[in-house]
Scaffold this active site. Structure first.
Site, PDB file in Angstrom:
ATOM      1  N   ASP A   1       0.876  -1.203  -0.071  1.00  0.00           N
ATOM      2  CA  ASP A   1      -0.073   0.021   0.199  1.00  0.00           C
ATOM      3  C   ASP A   1       0.868   1.114   0.011  1.00  0.00           C
ATOM      4  OD1 ASP A   1      -3.051   0.844   0.520  1.00  0.00           O
ATOM      5  OD2 ASP A   1      -1.915   1.964   2.136  1.00  0.00           O
TER       6      ASP A   1
ATOM      7  N   TYR B   1     -12.415   8.234  -2.234  1.00  0.00           N
ATOM      8  CA  TYR B   1     -11.899   8.272  -0.921  1.00  0.00           C
ATOM      9  C   TYR B   1     -10.547   8.968  -1.014  1.00  0.00           C
ATOM     10  CZ  TYR B   1      -8.156   4.907  -2.314  1.00  0.00           C
ATOM     11  OH  TYR B   1      -7.036   4.268  -2.987  1.00  0.00           O
TER      12      TYR B   1
ATOM     13  N   TYR C   1      -1.674  11.017   1.515  1.00  0.00           N
ATOM     14  CA  TYR C   1      -2.619  11.372   0.630  1.00  0.00           C
ATOM     15  C   TYR C   1      -2.656  12.725  -0.020  1.00  0.00           C
ATOM     16  CZ  TYR C   1      -3.925   6.742   1.491  1.00  0.00           C
ATOM     17  OH  TYR C   1      -3.870   5.345   1.638  1.00  0.00           O
TER      18      TYR C   1
ATOM     19  N   HIS D   1      -7.034  -7.024   0.218  1.00  0.00           N
ATOM     20  CA  HIS D   1      -5.870  -5.957   0.080  1.00  0.00           C
ATOM     21  C   HIS D   1      -4.948  -5.996   1.080  1.00  0.00           C
ATOM     22  CE1 HIS D   1      -4.193  -2.066  -0.550  1.00  0.00           C
ATOM     23  NE2 HIS D   1      -4.273  -1.665   0.596  1.00  0.00           N
TER      24      HIS D   1
END
Length: 324
Positions: A106, A153, A233, A296
């Site tokens: 990730d 998201y 992010y 995931h």
């Protein structure tokens, strides 16, 4: 340094932050650095650490900056890919390790690929879970995601405080369990709905995580909050600007990608097509791909299979590096 169940815990002051590191295996064994994702901690690698240590490797799993027991700078600008990879290089220097195998999942997968891009001299090989290496896009990341609307998201994460306020309506354990339970491909909420409200929460325990383990994660996130992790992010467009010098650059180290066939984004991010079209191998010429059953959080959900995929890759690597 304290030891718990064969895992040693310590802190290193590197690159302006204090990193908490969990370590297992012989201190003189070949080093394997494990970089976790969102919303996770070093603990995500517990199964791999034990398996690597049993085979004589030195497993090193830090909490990334902003997570767990590592320090969390207040400034969002301190979470660029250059800061995160800078932490990793400084940690290697601190440990006097010239080269390591790096394994990332990730967000940690992004960090692992960029370590290979920025400092291939420090990497023996890379294993990435869930996140392939994508070459730098022609335009900012936010422009690519804009078409997905406000429910997406990553778009929701951009506004400082927005997602934190939504998360704060729940206990940390509930937030985490909602993420760990994701079973669908596209993380887009309906109009006017926050992603955390859209995600379902199962009342039954996760099949691959004990309630005690979930509690360990929750305790850390309850204390540290989610702002540091979300700042990764928020730096995506900044990262795009900062990585201009590497536009078109390839990953030159030996690489393995392990993907879950039901992982988020396999279809919606076009990952399946990217792999099958040969575009992934074009950017990562020395590439091996394993698509396995699972979602995931593969290294926990399919721990034994992931362990065998990593160990077989390391065996092959050792064979290739040994002078004939």
């Amino acid at each position: 340094m304290n030891e718990n169940g064969g895992v040693r815990h310590w802190h290193a002051d590197v690159n302006g932050v204090s990193l908490h590191v969990a370590e297992q295996g012989p201190a003189d064994g070949p080093a394997v650095l494990l970089l976790h994702g969102f919303p996770e901690l070093w603990l995500s690698w517990r199964h791999q650490m034990a398996a690597l240590a049993a085979r004589g490797f030195r497993a090193l799993a830090p909490d990334l900056r902003g997570f767990g027991d590592s320090s969390a700078p207040a400034d969002p600008a301190a979470y660029t890919i250059l800061h995160v990879v800078g932490d990793v290089v400084a940690l290697l220097d601190h440990l006097r390790l010239t080269k390591v195998v790096v394994v990332g999942h990730d967000l940690g997968g992004q960090a692992a690929w960029h370590l290979c891009l920025f400092r291939p001299d420090r990497v023996r090989a890379v294993v990435a879970l869930g996140v392939p290496f994508f070459p730098r896009s022609p335009g900012p990341v936010s422009e690519m995601f804009a078409a997905r609307g406000d429910g997406f998201y990553i778009t929701q994460y951009q506004e400082p405080g927005r997602t934190e306020r939504a998360f704060n309506r729940y206990a940390a354990a509930t937030v985490l369990k909602k993420f760990y339970s994701i079973k669908f491909d596209d993380l887009t909420a309906p109009p006017g709905v926050e992603i955390i409200d859209f995600l379902e929460s199962s009342s039954s325990p996760l099949p691959w995580m004990t309630e005690e383990e979930l509690g360990q994660y929750a305790e850390k996130f309850q204390k540290s909050g989610f702002t540091g992790p979300l700042n990764y992010y928020r730096m995506m467009d900044t990262n795009w600007m900062l990585t201009a010098p590497w536009h078109g650059a390839k990953i030159t180290v030996p690489a393995k990608f392990i993907g879950g066939e039901k992982d988020t984004g396999v279809q919606s991010f076009g990952i399946k097509h990217y792999i099958e079209s040969g575009a992934f191998k074009f950017s990562v010429p020395d590439l091996e791909v394993a698509i396995i059953e699972g979602h995931h959080y593969l290294q926990q959900e399919q721990a034994e299979r992931v362990n065998s995929e990593i160990l077989s890759f390391l065996d092959k690597l050792s064979g290739e590096e040994t002078p004939k």
